[in-house]
Design a protein around this motif. Structure first.
Motif, mmCIF file in Angstrom:
data_model
loop_
_atom_site.group_PDB
_atom_site.id
_atom_site.type_symbol
_atom_site.label_atom_id
_atom_site.label_comp_id
_atom_site.label_asym_id
_atom_site.label_seq_id
_atom_site.Cartn_x
_atom_site.Cartn_y
_atom_site.Cartn_z
ATOM 1 N N HIS A 1 8.010 -7.559 4.041
ATOM 2 C CA HIS A 1 8.148 -6.134 3.743
ATOM 3 C C HIS A 1 9.475 -5.850 3.040
ATOM 4 O O HIS A 1 9.543 -5.011 2.136
ATOM 5 C CB HIS A 1 8.115 -5.306 5.044
ATOM 6 C CG HIS A 1 6.789 -5.273 5.733
ATOM 7 N ND1 HIS A 1 5.583 -5.314 5.082
ATOM 8 C CD2 HIS A 1 6.489 -5.154 7.065
ATOM 9 C CE1 HIS A 1 4.597 -5.240 5.961
ATOM 10 N NE2 HIS A 1 5.121 -5.163 7.165
ATOM 11 N N ARG A 2 10.530 -6.548 3.447
ATOM 12 C CA ARG A 2 11.864 -6.260 2.911
ATOM 13 C C ARG A 2 12.126 -6.926 1.573
ATOM 14 O O ARG A 2 12.922 -6.420 0.777
ATOM 15 C CB ARG A 2 12.939 -6.720 3.917
ATOM 16 C CG ARG A 2 12.920 -5.958 5.237
ATOM 17 C CD ARG A 2 14.093 -6.323 6.143
ATOM 18 N NE ARG A 2 14.209 -7.745 6.407
ATOM 19 C CZ ARG A 2 15.196 -8.520 5.985
ATOM 20 N NH1 ARG A 2 16.184 -8.000 5.286
ATOM 21 N NH2 ARG A 2 15.217 -9.794 6.289
ATOM 22 N N GLU A 3 11.449 -8.059 1.298
ATOM 23 C CA GLU A 3 11.865 -8.902 0.175
ATOM 24 C C GLU A 3 10.848 -9.044 -0.949
ATOM 25 O O GLU A 3 11.223 -9.386 -2.072
ATOM 26 C CB GLU A 3 12.216 -10.304 0.702
ATOM 27 C CG GLU A 3 13.385 -10.299 1.691
ATOM 28 C CD GLU A 3 13.531 -11.622 2.433
ATOM 29 O OE1 GLU A 3 12.717 -12.540 2.179
ATOM 30 O OE2 GLU A 3 14.443 -11.729 3.281
ATOM 31 N N SER B 1 7.433 -4.281 -3.132
ATOM 32 C CA SER B 1 7.166 -3.784 -1.783
ATOM 33 C C SER B 1 7.427 -2.284 -1.693
ATOM 34 O O SER B 1 8.464 -1.787 -2.139
ATOM 35 C CB SER B 1 8.047 -4.506 -0.762
ATOM 36 O OG SER B 1 7.945 -3.884 0.512
ATOM 37 N N SER B 2 6.482 -1.571 -1.079
ATOM 38 C CA SER B 2 6.661 -0.146 -0.811
ATOM 39 C C SER B 2 7.412 0.104 0.477
ATOM 40 O O SER B 2 7.652 1.252 0.851
ATOM 41 C CB SER B 2 5.286 0.539 -0.746
ATOM 42 O OG SER B 2 4.621 0.459 -1.983
ATOM 43 N N ALA C 1 0.821 -1.210 0.000
ATOM 44 C CA ALA C 1 0.000 0.000 0.000
ATOM 45 C C ALA C 1 0.858 1.264 0.000
ATOM 46 O O ALA C 1 1.971 1.273 0.536
ATOM 47 C CB ALA C 1 -0.929 0.000 1.204
ATOM 48 N N SER C 2 0.304 2.350 -0.574
ATOM 49 C CA SER C 2 1.083 3.589 -0.646
ATOM 50 C C SER C 2 0.224 4.841 -0.553
ATOM 51 O O SER C 2 0.692 5.924 -0.889
ATOM 52 C CB SER C 2 1.883 3.624 -1.961
ATOM 53 O OG SER C 2 1.012 3.566 -3.078
ATOM 54 N N THR C 3 -1.034 4.736 -0.111
ATOM 55 C CA THR C 3 -1.895 5.912 -0.049
ATOM 56 C C THR C 3 -2.318 6.215 1.385
ATOM 57 O O THR C 3 -2.386 5.327 2.234
ATOM 58 C CB THR C 3 -3.171 5.732 -0.900
ATOM 59 O OG1 THR C 3 -3.950 4.661 -0.352
ATOM 60 C CG2 THR C 3 -2.823 5.420 -2.346
ATOM 61 N N LEU C 4 -2.644 7.493 1.617
ATOM 62 C CA LEU C 4 -3.188 7.895 2.903
ATOM 63 C C LEU C 4 -4.540 7.234 3.130
ATOM 64 O O LEU C 4 -4.875 6.854 4.258
ATOM 65 C CB LEU C 4 -3.328 9.415 2.965
ATOM 66 C CG LEU C 4 -3.976 10.000 4.217
ATOM 67 C CD1 LEU C 4 -3.225 9.604 5.477
ATOM 68 C CD2 LEU C 4 -4.079 11.519 4.105
#
Length: 536
Positions: free
Chosen positions: A136-138, A142-143, A65-68
């Motif tokens: 999350h890291r791999e 991933s954002s 995800a990348s939105t508010l």
């Protein structure tokens, strides 16, 4: 579809002022200064609340995800290792205490809450934290990779303790774990769905996911597994996507919506006097800016052609062409603040130098365009969200820039599509916002370091990358503050992001509700919200 407006600036100003001129007269500075994060009253158990958002959330997957808008959903169903309080201080959430950091800054040990369950009834523990953080890291796409780039490995010390081993000292890491990088997902659900986790997300939280109907609603129900469920009053939350400001306001007044994000600034003076509506007001970490595409070709660094990409003098001219104070007064009734950098004035790393705005100087802008040898007017498209607030600001920017020799063609686009196109390099310039993070690195590295998830311009230099990383590695506050002065100075020289203004959050809910909270991070907290007890 691209939109062109050929009104001169004075005419456009008159049009915008005419649209808002019937608002009740109030002291704008006083209204903006009256912080009100929540209204408390005795509440009862039960009922549902409908929360209207101004944009469609993207994937309900903390890794992607990348939105508010998606953060507005996550706050109710996906807790983090850490959170921020009303003063933007880092506090434990799923962690049992703040991390223990080794003297060399290369190890971080995190104790975890015990007796906690995911919303599928499976146990929350150290292996679950490791599985989520490794993902999350791999995971491709991933954002969170930039946010966790300093983490070399995650180890399970015992069922309720994890240790992060770092490749370099990284002061902002705890702050990163107070957002999506610190969200922990059910291992059972990850094993079942993999990259399709977004279709049925399961975390630890006061509410659990029920359903999603695209462009319409997301439904969450009160979790029977939540460790603090006795404090959760509401049975159901329904999030609706309503980009149109007027529709959100009309449905709040009619009672169809119980909470709305975000109140359009022309409505603020009216709601201040409305006894049926509670208006919450909070200074923010959020900024809005213009990002020119300098080197982003299909999400890769490559050759981009055009005056904005080719010559930093053209980007500097665009920055000089925008009167940020007038933009705030006309577009937002003076209820926001001009901003010229990524660090909010509330940050302990803010200094007069990081807050300083360059001059509004259209004459110098025209001179720079002449020195660059470009044909005027310099024409380019600006992608922006197709909502009334951004369109109003976009039209004013367009008119101001025209006075200095630019011809901006507005390209209104659905908000999540606009972000996706910006990430993929399918734009000439992008006008959008960032909700902000407590630590400066969270507002800088992702947008300016090579290969970072939000470096939409594609621009970087090894020297700036090194300076940003040195600032993030510095543990001494005064020395780190001085490094950020150098970082911001470099950002102003390069103008790969042209900062414009910092918002003030205005959230409204019916007076029948109490306990709704809004913090400077911009997230509406419904965990303890409920309907006011009769006579309360």
């Amino acid at each position: 579809m691209a939109v062109r407006f050929r009104r001169c600036l004075p005419v456009l100003i008159a049009v915008v002022l005419g649209a808002t001129g019937c608002s009740p007269l109030v002291d704008v500075e006083q209204t903006a200064a009256e912080v009100r994060s929540s209204v408390q009253a005795p509440t009862v158990r039960g009922g549902e609340a409908v929360i209207a958002l101004d944009q469609e959330p993207d994937k309900l997957d903390p890794t992607l995800a990348s939105t508010l808008a998606s953060r507005q959903i996550f706050i109710s169903m996906c807790e983090k290792l850490y959170d921020v309080d009303a003063s933007v201080h880092i506090v434990p959430q799923l962690a049992a205490a703040l991390p223990q950091v080794s003297p060399d800054g290369l190890e971080m040990t995190i104790p975890l809450r015990e007796g906690v369950l995911f919303n599928d009834g499976t146990p929350f523990d150290a292996p679950a934290v490791k599985k989520s953080m490794d993902r999350h890291r791999e995971l491709n796409g991933s954002s969170r990779k930039t946010e966790l780039s300093a983490v070399r490995s995650v180890s399970v010390l015992d069922p309720h303790t994890v240790r992060l081993t770092l490749s370099r000292p990284y002061a902002p890491l705890t702050s990163m774990l107070a957002d999506r990088a610190g969200m922990v997902m059910s291992p059972a659900k990850l094993d079942e769905l993999g990259e399709d986790f977004t279709n049925d997300p399961v975390c630890v939280g006061p509410f659990k996911f029920v359903e999603r109907v695209a462009q319409d609603r997301i439904v969450l129900d009160r979790s029977e597994f939540y460790y603090d469920r006795d404090k959760v009053k509401l049975d159901r939350l329904i999030y609706r996507t309503v980009p149109d400001d007027n529709i959100r306001m009309a449905n709040l007044r009619s009672g169809e919506f119980d909470v709305i994000w975000e109140v359009p600034t022309p409505e603020v003076p009216i709601l201040v006097r409305d006894r049926e509506i509670t208006l919450l007001n909070q200074p923010t970490l959020q900024y809005y800016a213009i990002t020119p595409n300098i080197q982003n070709v299909g999400g890769e660094t490559g050759e981009v052609t055009g005056p904005l990409a080719d010559d930093p003098r053209v980007r500097e001219a665009l920055s000089l062409a925008i009167d940020r104070g007038t933009l705030n007064k006309i577009a937002f009734n003076g209820l926001y603040q001009p901003a010229c950098g990524p660090i909010p004035d509330s940050s302990e790393y803010a200094t007069p130098k990081t807050q300083e705005c360059g001059p509004y100087d259209p004459n110098r802008a025209r001179q720079l365009l002449a020195e660059a040898g470009v044909r005027t007017p310099v024409r380019f498209e600006m992608t922006l969200a197709n909502d009334p607030t951004q369109m109003r600001a976009g039209q004013i920017i367009q008119a101001m820039a025209a006075e200095a020799g630019f011809d901006i063609v507005l390209r209104p686009t659905e908000s999540t599509t606009a972000i996706a196109e910006a990430r993929d390099g399918q734009f000439q310039s992008y006008f959008g916002g960032w909700s902000g993070r407590p630590d400066p690195d969270g507002n800088i590295a992702s947008f300016h370091v090579q290969g970072s998830s939000s470096n939409y311009s594609g621009y970087y230099t090894p020297e700036l990358d090194d300076l940003i990383k040195r600032a993030a590695a510095e543990l001494d506050v005064p020395r780190r503050r001085a490094l950020y002065e150098q970082v911001v100075d470099e950002l102003h020289r390069r103008n790969s992001v042209i900062y414009l203004y910092r918002t003030q959050y205005y959230v409204a809910h019916t007076a029948e509700l109490a306990g709704v909270e809004i913090y400077p991070d911009g997230i509406i907290r419904m965990n303890t919200a409920g309907y006011v007890q009769a006579g309360g």
